[in-house]
Design a protein around this motif. Structure first.
Motif, PDB file in Angstrom:
ATOM      1  N   ILE B 408       0.842  -1.198   0.000  1.00  9.81           N
ATOM      2  CA  ILE B 408       0.000   0.000   0.000  1.00  9.81           C
ATOM      3  C   ILE B 408       0.878   1.249   0.000  1.00  9.81           C
ATOM      4  O   ILE B 408       0.621   2.223  -0.720  1.00  9.81           O
ATOM      5  CB  ILE B 408      -0.960  -0.025   1.203  1.00  9.81           C
ATOM      6  CG1 ILE B 408      -2.013  -1.102   0.973  1.00  9.81           C
ATOM      7  CG2 ILE B 408      -1.608   1.333   1.425  1.00  9.81           C
ATOM      8  CD1 ILE B 408      -2.950  -1.300   2.121  1.00  9.81           C
ATOM      9  N   GLN B 409       1.954   1.206   0.762  1.00 11.25           N
ATOM     10  CA  GLN B 409       2.880   2.333   0.816  1.00 11.25           C
ATOM     11  C   GLN B 409       3.408   2.665  -0.589  1.00 11.25           C
ATOM     12  O   GLN B 409       3.439   3.816  -1.012  1.00 11.25           O
ATOM     13  CB  GLN B 409       4.047   1.951   1.731  1.00 11.25           C
ATOM     14  CG  GLN B 409       5.125   2.991   1.875  1.00 11.25           C
ATOM     15  CD  GLN B 409       6.267   2.464   2.735  1.00 11.25           C
ATOM     16  OE1 GLN B 409       6.675   1.306   2.602  1.00 11.25           O
ATOM     17  NE2 GLN B 409       6.769   3.289   3.630  1.00 11.25           N
ATOM     18  N   TRP B 410       3.763   1.610  -1.310  1.00  8.14           N
ATOM     19  CA  TRP B 410       4.327   1.770  -2.648  1.00  8.14           C
ATOM     20  C   TRP B 410       3.275   2.300  -3.631  1.00  8.14           C
ATOM     21  O   TRP B 410       3.526   3.196  -4.429  1.00  8.14           O
ATOM     22  CB  TRP B 410       4.855   0.398  -3.082  1.00  8.14           C
ATOM     23  CG  TRP B 410       5.321   0.310  -4.485  1.00  8.14           C
ATOM     24  CD1 TRP B 410       6.358   0.977  -5.047  1.00  8.14           C
ATOM     25  CD2 TRP B 410       4.774  -0.522  -5.508  1.00  8.14           C
ATOM     26  NE1 TRP B 410       6.508   0.615  -6.356  1.00  8.14           N
ATOM     27  CE2 TRP B 410       5.549  -0.298  -6.656  1.00  8.14           C
ATOM     28  CE3 TRP B 410       3.716  -1.445  -5.566  1.00  8.14           C
ATOM     29  CZ2 TRP B 410       5.281  -0.964  -7.866  1.00  8.14           C
ATOM     30  CZ3 TRP B 410       3.459  -2.102  -6.755  1.00  8.14           C
ATOM     31  CH2 TRP B 410       4.233  -1.859  -7.885  1.00  8.14           C
ATOM     32  N   ARG B 411       2.046   1.763  -3.535  1.00  8.92           N
ATOM     33  CA  ARG B 411       0.994   2.187  -4.452  1.00  8.92           C
ATOM     34  C   ARG B 411       0.575   3.640  -4.177  1.00  8.92           C
ATOM     35  O   ARG B 411       0.296   4.395  -5.108  1.00  8.92           O
ATOM     36  CB  ARG B 411      -0.228   1.266  -4.326  1.00  8.92           C
ATOM     37  CG  ARG B 411      -0.069  -0.064  -5.034  1.00  8.92           C
ATOM     38  CD  ARG B 411       0.042   0.136  -6.514  1.00  8.92           C
ATOM     39  NE  ARG B 411       0.139  -1.125  -7.238  1.00  8.92           N
ATOM     40  CZ  ARG B 411       0.533  -1.211  -8.517  1.00  8.92           C
ATOM     41  NH1 ARG B 411       0.875  -0.126  -9.182  1.00  8.92           N
ATOM     42  NH2 ARG B 411       0.590  -2.368  -9.124  1.00  8.92           N
ATOM     43  N   LEU B 412       0.533   4.010  -2.905  1.00 10.88           N
ATOM     44  CA  LEU B 412       0.094   5.367  -2.594  1.00 10.88           C
ATOM     45  C   LEU B 412       1.142   6.400  -2.989  1.00 10.88           C
ATOM     46  O   LEU B 412       0.816   7.548  -3.306  1.00 10.88           O
ATOM     47  CB  LEU B 412      -0.257   5.501  -1.107  1.00 10.88           C
ATOM     48  CG  LEU B 412      -1.530   4.780  -0.670  1.00 10.88           C
ATOM     49  CD1 LEU B 412      -1.869   5.090   0.773  1.00 10.88           C
ATOM     50  CD2 LEU B 412      -2.712   5.143  -1.569  1.00 10.88           C
ATOM     51  N   LYS B 413       2.378   5.967  -2.995  1.00 12.20           N
ATOM     52  CA  LYS B 413       3.451   6.872  -3.417  1.00 12.20           C
ATOM     53  C   LYS B 413       3.227   7.282  -4.869  1.00 12.20           C
ATOM     54  O   LYS B 413       3.555   8.398  -5.268  1.00 12.20           O
ATOM     55  CB  LYS B 413       4.794   6.151  -3.267  1.00 12.20           C
ATOM     56  CG  LYS B 413       5.981   7.090  -3.278  1.00 12.20           C
ATOM     57  CD  LYS B 413       7.255   6.310  -3.069  1.00 12.20           C
ATOM     58  CE  LYS B 413       8.423   7.112  -3.594  1.00 12.20           C
ATOM     59  NZ  LYS B 413       9.522   6.258  -4.004  1.00 12.20           N
ATOM     60  N   GLN B 414       2.648   6.363  -5.634  1.00 12.45           N
ATOM     61  CA  GLN B 414       2.445   6.638  -7.045  1.00 12.45           C
ATOM     62  C   GLN B 414       1.369   7.690  -7.300  1.00 12.45           C
ATOM     63  O   GLN B 414       1.292   8.234  -8.386  1.00 12.45           O
ATOM     64  CB  GLN B 414       2.111   5.343  -7.789  1.00 12.45           C
ATOM     65  CG  GLN B 414       3.301   4.401  -7.781  1.00 12.45           C
ATOM     66  CD  GLN B 414       2.967   3.041  -8.309  1.00 12.45           C
ATOM     67  OE1 GLN B 414       1.791   2.684  -8.434  1.00 12.45           O
ATOM     68  NE2 GLN B 414       3.977   2.267  -8.626  1.00 12.45           N
ATOM     69  N   VAL B 415       0.498   7.912  -6.321  1.00  9.55           N
ATOM     70  CA  VAL B 415      -0.470   8.995  -6.486  1.00  9.55           C
ATOM     71  C   VAL B 415      -0.059  10.212  -5.656  1.00  9.55           C
ATOM     72  O   VAL B 415      -0.838  11.132  -5.465  1.00  9.55           O
ATOM     73  CB  VAL B 415      -1.913   8.567  -6.124  1.00  9.55           C
ATOM     74  CG1 VAL B 415      -2.408   7.515  -7.092  1.00  9.55           C
ATOM     75  CG2 VAL B 415      -2.000   8.072  -4.699  1.00  9.55           C
ATOM     76  N   GLY B 416       1.147  10.185  -5.137  1.00 10.21           N
ATOM     77  CA  GLY B 416       1.671  11.365  -4.456  1.00 10.21           C
ATOM     78  C   GLY B 416       1.426  11.411  -2.971  1.00 10.21           C
ATOM     79  O   GLY B 416       1.530  12.466  -2.361  1.00 10.21           O
ATOM     80  N   ILE B 417       1.088  10.252  -2.356  1.00  7.01           N
ATOM     81  CA  ILE B 417       0.897  10.248  -0.910  1.00  7.01           C
ATOM     82  C   ILE B 417       2.058   9.505  -0.271  1.00  7.01           C
ATOM     83  O   ILE B 417       2.400   8.406  -0.684  1.00  7.01           O
ATOM     84  CB  ILE B 417      -0.426   9.566  -0.527  1.00  7.01           C
ATOM     85  CG1 ILE B 417      -1.609  10.284  -1.189  1.00  7.01           C
ATOM     86  CG2 ILE B 417      -0.602   9.546   0.988  1.00  7.01           C
ATOM     87  CD1 ILE B 417      -2.925   9.589  -1.017  1.00  7.01           C
ATOM     88  N   LYS B 418       2.654  10.141   0.718  1.00 10.35           N
ATOM     89  CA  LYS B 418       3.789   9.513   1.380  1.00 10.35           C
ATOM     90  C   LYS B 418       3.284   8.783   2.619  1.00 10.35           C
ATOM     91  O   LYS B 418       2.611   9.363   3.469  1.00 10.35           O
ATOM     92  CB  LYS B 418       4.804  10.587   1.768  1.00 10.35           C
ATOM     93  CG  LYS B 418       6.133  10.008   2.164  1.00 10.35           C
ATOM     94  CD  LYS B 418       7.141  11.116   2.417  1.00 10.35           C
ATOM     95  CE  LYS B 418       8.283  10.542   3.227  1.00 10.35           C
ATOM     96  NZ  LYS B 418       8.899  11.551   4.055  1.00 10.35           N
TER      97      LYS B 418
END
Lengths: 321, 558
Positions: B408-418
């Motif tokens: 989830i961390q990796w996927r959310l990074k892709q939409v700009g959420i850290k």
């Protein structure tokens, strides 16, 4: 000694109570069926609603009568019965099991490590020294759970020579006396070997450096210059002196005898003290934790005392002081 | 002490030694197994049911007490479930059927339940089971002094009465649907053995007397519990004579014991199920099962946190997560995506709720709508000058959750959420973070009962400290539906209420429901009569058998 013991129990009591969580958590945490009233009621039943200093006082009063109380886990058994169940045969009481395994592995360690240490000290930087050093360091660096699993696969599954886990086989009761002895013994081989292999490095390196130190001392040079045979110099004069620090080490390893090893006991499914202690800490079973810590403290103090006395016998210099 | 090992390690000789060791280890790892195959044709009808043999089950945990109402851990319930029966139980289709009760009547207003008990059922000490035993169990569970966690359901009872030897009646204040199933094995205790005694002060919890398919023979602490079949069991004499519950705290060791024949049954991890048992040795010697567990894992938001109060943000995060990817990677495909708080293919489960497909573009769009845009080009979106970074808390020791959080961390990074992940020891996690509401998002799981009542998790009145609506979800319609669902016994009406609740939850997204994992037990091939069902495999343990020819352990016969 008594004030030290008192201090140890006081500190451990407060520290274990400082850790978040309560013994009642196993029943109440994340259990949607629990009501706040039920939680309060449970805490009251365990005496957790009282101030901590009062809880300690109650505990202390009981301890003077050598009563360690009842476990807070749902079985509510007396703590001493869990550690030393007199209804079980000696070989299946938790404290004894851990004692046995640790004494055996300590024995193995001493038998192997002292000769390794001495011989590699006398042959410092030789090929032999390097080999043994490497060997003991491999042991030191090996994770015990990994080694245990490999040995289980080899001896338990492929070769089918040794049992994998537990203390005895399913058909134990139907075995002959000799069969029973072998059955119990074979269950101990792997755990003892693994814990010994992993503990080898410390002692052999210690022995080696202690020996090196002694060899460099004047009296060894004197002995040599007298024309004594090298063997006599090493084993009669130097060895005795090099052994002295080992007594301290022995004294210090006494608490380990009851603490046991959580890893070895968990992986081999051995119901010893390490497992019990770990479980009791995880479930915040205060009486059980305190009981084990108190016994551990007593043993540590006794170990120190014994080391001091042992020193006195071994070293005339200390005696005269 | 001199440090001369580094020098040695670098010599060529050492390298050779290390390589040699590695080769030996690899050899052990790859060599094919000498299989102890049992050549038996599963379809052969001549292998008739027969009495005898022993089933050895492996367990990580040891039971602590064998009285169902006092037990808090699953190991205790597993074993106590074989020793005690209840008035009712769940059938394989999840409906409630009679167990010790032959039948029951519910008054038209739903307030009075009258149980008609089976006649001539005997406790294993020979005394007959009657309505007095139920009454005694009920009185014990509501007793102040009983340290039980399961009192809640029984406090709703206004009046309990023994009508005659075989009739037991309870009256409720308000209709209470989960009431019926609460009359399981928690409340049946032998009055003739326990009356006048304090339940925690006697040895009954380690020496129970029940009336179930098995009875306890011997309990060796830390090692095993040996159970013998109850030949007078009221359904039928169990075929398997002995059931041994072996405690092996390490799952890798347990798996080796399975291969060496030390145990017959255990639960597999996903990797053991898909990879390590995928060879001819296991195919010839074992049978594997797979069915959904009554639980789900979720990502829950603290709805008091300003960022997560905006529904669009929660929906955007849902669109940024690929559930099937999580299931494939973390569970090796052994699970199903969760869309709400119920297990797929059970009666309360509503398959037609709003679903959030994996769509990062849509996710970014929703975030933009909510005011979150990357203005400074650092790859992280901001609003009012603050970066969108938050922490997911989860408990230590659960690798499935850790891996899920990492994906989830990796996927959310892709939409700009850290996202940061913090793992905490269980007690610390609950007491210091959940109870004090010191979290932004949590990853946790719920074990759900078979009854669909989830009042305590979703109702807005359950948001106090130590209560379970810790995300502070508040929706008046859900409150009303939850109330409705637990006040009627009519399955159609309950279904309607719970269907609607799932629609609202899917739209509002207080949690992102991630997955329902599968249970993956493995059993030795000689055991027959196992009928997998939504409630698992062990519900009909007394009907399992080993054909005479294949029986292995007969050493303990008297």
């Amino acid at each position: 000694m008594v004030p030290t013991l008192f201090g140890i129990t006081l500190l451990s009591f407060f520290i274990i109570h400082l850790a978040p969580g309560k013994p009642t958590d196993v029943l109440t945490e994340m259990n949607p069926k629990i009501t706040p009233e039920a939680r309060e009621r449970l805490e009251k039943l365990y005496g957790l609603d009282k101030p901590i200093i009062e809880q300690y006082w109650i505990w202390l009063k009981r301890i003077t009568k050598l009563d360690f109380g009842e476990s807070f886990s749902t079985d509510r058994r007396p703590v001493m019965e869990k550690i030393w169940d007199t209804k079980q045969p000696l070989l299946e009481r938790r404290l004894f099991i851990t004692f046995l395994i640790n004494i055996l592995s300590m024995f193995v360690i001493f038998v192997i490590a002292i000769p390794i240490g001495v011989s590699s000290a006398t042959r410092q930087y030789s090929f032999y020294d390097k080999i043994t050093t490497t060997f003991v360091f491999i042991g030191f660096a090996t994770p015990s759970f990994w080694l245990a699993l490999l040995l289980m696969i080899l001896f338990g599954v492929y070769l089918d020579w040794l049992p994998i886990s537990g203390l005895k086989s399913m058909n134990y009761d139907s075995l002959s006396l000799l069969g029973k002895i072998w059955d119990r013994g074979s269950h101990l081989i792997l755990p003892v070997f693994v814990s010994a292999f992993v503990g080898l490095a410390g002692l052999s390196r210690f022995m080696r450096s202690s020996m090196l130190e002694v060899i460099r001392q004047d009296f060894v040079t004197v002995a040599r210059s007298k024309g004594l045979h090298e063997k006599k110099v090493i084993y009669k004069h130097a060895f005795k002196n090099a052994l002295l620090p080992i007594i301290t080490l022995l004294g210090l390893s006494v608490p380990g005898l009851i603490g046991g090893s959580v890893i070895i006991e968990s992986i081999f499914g051995i119901p010893g003290m390490g497992q019990l202690f770990y479980m009791s800490v995880m479930t915040r079973d205060y009486p059980l934790v305190m009981c084990i810590l108190t016994i551990g403290a007593i043993l540590t103090l006794m170990g120190n005392l014994m080391a001091d006395i042992g020193y006195m016998f071994a070293d005339p210099r200390i005696r005269s002081k | 002490m001199e440090i001369d090992t580094i020098e040695i390690l670098s010599t060529r000789f050492m390298k050779k030694v290390v390589y040699l060791l590695l080769i030996i280890l690899v050899m052990f790892g790859c060599e094919s197994r000498t299989s102890k195959t049992i050549q038996a044709d599963l379809k052969d009808d001549t292998y008739r049911p027969a009495y005898g043999d022993t089933l050895i089950a492996g367990s990580i945990g040891e039971p602590s007490v064998l009285i169902p109402m006092l037990a808090g851990d699953s190991a205790s319930h597993d074993v106590a479930g074989l020793i005690f029966n209840g008035l009712v139980k769940y059938d394989t289709d999840l409906s409630v059927i009679g167990d010790l009760a032959e039948s029951w009547d519910i008054s038209p207003d739903g307030l009075v339940i009258t149980f008609h008990l089976r006649k001539s059922v005997k406790w294993t000490d020979g005394v007959e089971f009657t309505a007095d035993d139920v009454m005694f169990g009920y009185k014990t569970i509501i007793n102040e002094k009983t340290p039980t966690a399961y009192q809640g359901d029984y406090l709703q009872v206004k009046k309990a009465e023994v009508i005659d030897k075989y009739t037991f009646r309870v009256t409720y204040e308000k209709p209470f649907a989960p009431a019926l199933s609460s009359w399981g094995n928690l409340v049946v205790l032998p009055k003739h053995l326990l009356e006048g005694k304090e339940i925690t002060k006697i040895d009954f919890g380690r020496n129970p007397v029940g009336m179930g398919p098995y009875k306890l023979n011997k309990w060796t602490a830390g090692q095993e519990l040996i159970l013998d079949s109850n030949r007078g069991y009221f359904e039928a004499r169990p075929y398997i004579d002995h059931y041994i519950y072996r405690v092996i705290p390490d799952s890798a060791t347990m798996f080796l014991e399975l291969q060496a024949g030390g145990i017959d049954m255990m639960g597999l991890t996903p990797i053991q199920y898909t990879k390590q048992t995928d060879n001819s040795f296991f195919k010839n010697n074992f049978q594997k099962f797979r069915y959904p567990v009554f639980s789900y894992t979720y990502l829950g938001f603290n709805l008091k946190h300003p960022w997560f109060q905006d529904k669009r943000v929660r929906q955007a995060i849902a669109h940024a997560i690929d559930k099937s990817e999580i299931i494939d990677v973390v569970l090796f495909g052994l699970g199903s995506p969760a869309t709400g708080p119920y297990v797929p293919n059970t009666w309360p489960y509503n398959p037609n709720v709003k679903k959030y497909e994996y769509n990062p573009e849509k996710s970014k769009h929703l975030l933009k709508e909510a005011g979150w845009v990357d203005t400074n080009g650092d790859g992280i979106i901001e609003k009012d000058g603050k970066n969108f970074d938050f922490t997911i808390l989860t408990n230590m020791g659960n690798n499935l959750r850790k891996n899920t959080a990492t994906i989830i961390q990796w996927r959310l990074k892709q939409v700009g959420i850290k996202v940061e992940i913090r793992m905490l020891e269980w007690s610390t996690f609950i007491n210091e973070f959940i109870d004090k509401r010191r979290f932004q998002a949590v990853m946790l799981g719920w074990s759900i009962g078979i009854d669909p009542d989830q009042y305590d998790i979703w109702h807005s009145s359950k948001t106090k400290e130590k209560e379970f609506n810790f995300i502070s979800f508040n929706n008046p319609e859900v409150d009303e539906l939850l109330e409705k669902g637990r006040r009627t016994f009519n399955i159609e009406q309950r279904k309607k209420a719970y269907y609607r609740i799932q629609e609202i939850l899917a739209y509002e997204l207080p949690y992102i429901f991630l997955y329902v994992p599968d249970a993956t037990p493995i059993v030795h091939v000689r055991f027959r009569g196992i009928k997998p069902s939504p409630i698992g495999i062990s519900y009909n343990l007394y009907q399992w058998y080993v054909p005479k020819k294949l029986q292995r352990h007969n050493i303990m016969e008297p």
